[in-house]
Enzyme design. Structure first.
Site, PDB file in Angstrom:
ATOM      1  N   THR A 116       0.019  -0.673  -0.059  1.00 38.65           N
ATOM      2  CA  THR A 116      -0.649  -2.278  -0.466  1.00 38.65           C
ATOM      3  C   THR A 116      -0.009  -3.400  -0.099  1.00 38.65           C
ATOM      4  OG1 THR A 116      -1.005  -3.647  -2.456  1.00 38.65           O
ATOM      5  CG2 THR A 116       1.168  -2.015  -2.429  1.00 38.65           C
ATOM      6  N   ASN A 117      -0.665  -4.604  -0.387  1.00 39.87           N
ATOM      7  CA  ASN A 117       0.429  -5.408  -0.082  1.00 39.87           C
ATOM      8  C   ASN A 117       0.975  -6.890  -0.864  1.00 39.87           C
ATOM      9  OD1 ASN A 117      -1.432  -7.823  -0.305  1.00 39.87           O
ATOM     10  ND2 ASN A 117      -2.655  -6.075   1.376  1.00 39.87           N
ATOM     11  N   ARG A 118       2.114  -7.942  -0.081  1.00 34.76           N
ATOM     12  CA  ARG A 118       2.453  -8.762  -1.442  1.00 34.76           C
ATOM     13  C   ARG A 118       1.670  -9.575  -1.583  1.00 34.76           C
ATOM     14  NH1 ARG A 118       8.093  -8.890   0.334  1.00 34.76           N
ATOM     15  NH2 ARG A 118       8.079  -7.701   1.879  1.00 34.76           N
ATOM     16  N   ALA A 156      -6.287  -9.919   0.872  1.00 28.21           N
ATOM     17  CA  ALA A 156      -5.559  -9.159   1.116  1.00 28.21           C
ATOM     18  C   ALA A 156      -5.573  -7.898   1.422  1.00 28.21           C
ATOM     19  CB  ALA A 156      -4.412 -10.169   1.854  1.00 28.21           C
TER      20      ALA A 156
END
Ligand code: C5P
Length: 389
Positions: A198-200, A267
């Protein structure tokens, strides 16, 4: 920052721990607030909180409740009546104040604690709240227990609910009738039943866009990945939670045809594991592990390639050559607008409450918005879109 002039008329013990906090929260949001506390021989607002305390909290001298006439109501954008007991509310509805309110025509948001679930709503000569109050007025009753010390709990609306009602009563309805799809947050790409990529992204920017569009009258579908933030709870806003890029792509494909506008602020992961293991991947004796990945569907580019697509807005989070890279993206993905931001700048990008965005269009010079809260940035982006829709 929200703007508008409010007159709060609090009453009773809920003044002490609820109305005072409501004053704080409304001021923090940017509203200008005057307070006209009830003052009578009994459990009135001034019996619990002095006039000096109300004036200090609100930043304005108190208004005497008996001095409120048509002109005093007309000066305001919204009258917040409450929390007020049903009995005092009935008295208010029978006095001169009601005729002044009706003549001034400003909307009233009345907050009534739910004391006795069976108690009928106050009325005068059979008139309902909607018939008695100026057009656009709303009545909120309690659902959340708020502790009032020795008095125990009182059922009152959450502050979030009151703020959302105030915002929506005062927001321009310039998106009324428009259908808007927004993607927000990260996606999660499962590797096995335990792990994922995943991402921030926190979803803050996309949620702020969804909230502002709904407050301004749009019908909003908010397709969002897994986030810690609760989705905004507002009339006309439907959250559609998904997990992976493939699911987000499917959700957008299922719904794009009904939309006037699509803002893709999520995102989205660019790659996903080639296979998701059915059982937990064991480390064994391995010192290295390579994971084969494959591209995810590009939702923005897919929409951009459609012949009768909605007005299309993308986001570009860049760390270098921000404008040049965003311009490339704008053309490659066939968007109408792209909102670019430099994720290396302080106060920009993931997990911040602020953002600084440059809006790029194929046919106009770049529009640099100043560093502002994500709510304000969302408002400016939606105003800019509206000029072009
Ligand atoms: O190419 P890049 O990922 O930087 O593009 C960002 C824009 O494209 C954002 O609007 C994002 O929501 C969208 N996007 C998408 N699907 C992807 C990747 C990005 O919709 N798979």
């Amino acid at each position: 920052m929200a703007a508008g002039r409010l007159l709060l008329i609090p009453d009773g013990p809920a003044s002490l721990l609820y109305a005072t906090e409501l004053v704080n929260q409304l001021r923090r949001r940017g509203y200008s607030l005057q307070v006209a506390p009830t003052a009578y021989d009994g459990p009135s607002a001034t019996a619990f909180v002095s006039e000096l305390a109300w004036a200090t909290l609100s930043g304005h001298p108190c208004r005497a409740i008996e001095s409120l006439d048509e002109a005093a109501f007309r000066e305001q954008d919204l009258i917040l009546l409450g929390p007020v007991s049903p009995r005092v509310f009935s008295i208010f509805c029978q006095g001169k104040a009601l005729s002044y309110l009706q003549a001034a025509g400003r909307p009233v948001l009345a907050i009534l604690p739910q004391l006795f679930p069976d108690e009928p709503l106050p009325h005068k000569e059979g008139g309902s709240f909607a018939q008695l109050m100026p057009p656009g007025s709303r009545l909120l009753t309690g659902s959340v227990p708020h502790g009032l010390g020795a008095l125990g709990n009182l059922l009152l609306p959450s502050f979030e609910e009151v703020l959302a009602q105030v915002d929506s009563l005062l927001a321009p309805q310039d998106y009324a009738g428009k259908k808007v799809l927004i993607t927000a947050g990260p996606t999660a790409e499962d590797l096995d039943p335990v792990r994922f990529l995943t991402n921030r992204s926190t979803g803050k920017m996309g949620f702020a866009l969804a909230r502002d569009a709904a407050l301004r009258g749009a019908q909003v579908l908010l397709v969002h990945g897994p986030v810690a933030l609760p989705a905004p709870r507002l009339p006309r806003l439907t959250p559609l939670p998904v997990r992976s890029a493939t699911q987000m792509h499917q959700a957008v494909m299922d719904h794009w045809q009904e939309q006037d506008l699509a803002i893709l602020a999520a995102a989205v992961a660019d790659f996903q594991p080639l296979h998701c293991a059915e059982t937990k991947i064991k480390k064994g004796e391995a010192q290295e592990l390579s994971l084969p990945l494959k591209r995810t569907p590009d939702i923005l580019a897919t929409l951009g390639a459609l012949p009768h697509r909605p007005f299309l807005v993308g986001f570009a989070a860049e760390s270098d050559d921000v404008e040049a890279n965003a311009q490339l993206k704008l053309r490659k993905k066939h968007c109408d607008l792209i909102c670019a931001n430099d994720v290396r700048k302080p106060g920009c990008g993931f997990a911040t409450d602020t953002n600084q965005v440059t809006i790029l269009a194929p046919d106009a010079p770049p529009l640099h918005l100043p560093l502002k809260s994500k709510e304000e940035v969302a408002h400016s982006i939606l105003s800019e879109i509206l000029r072009r829709l």
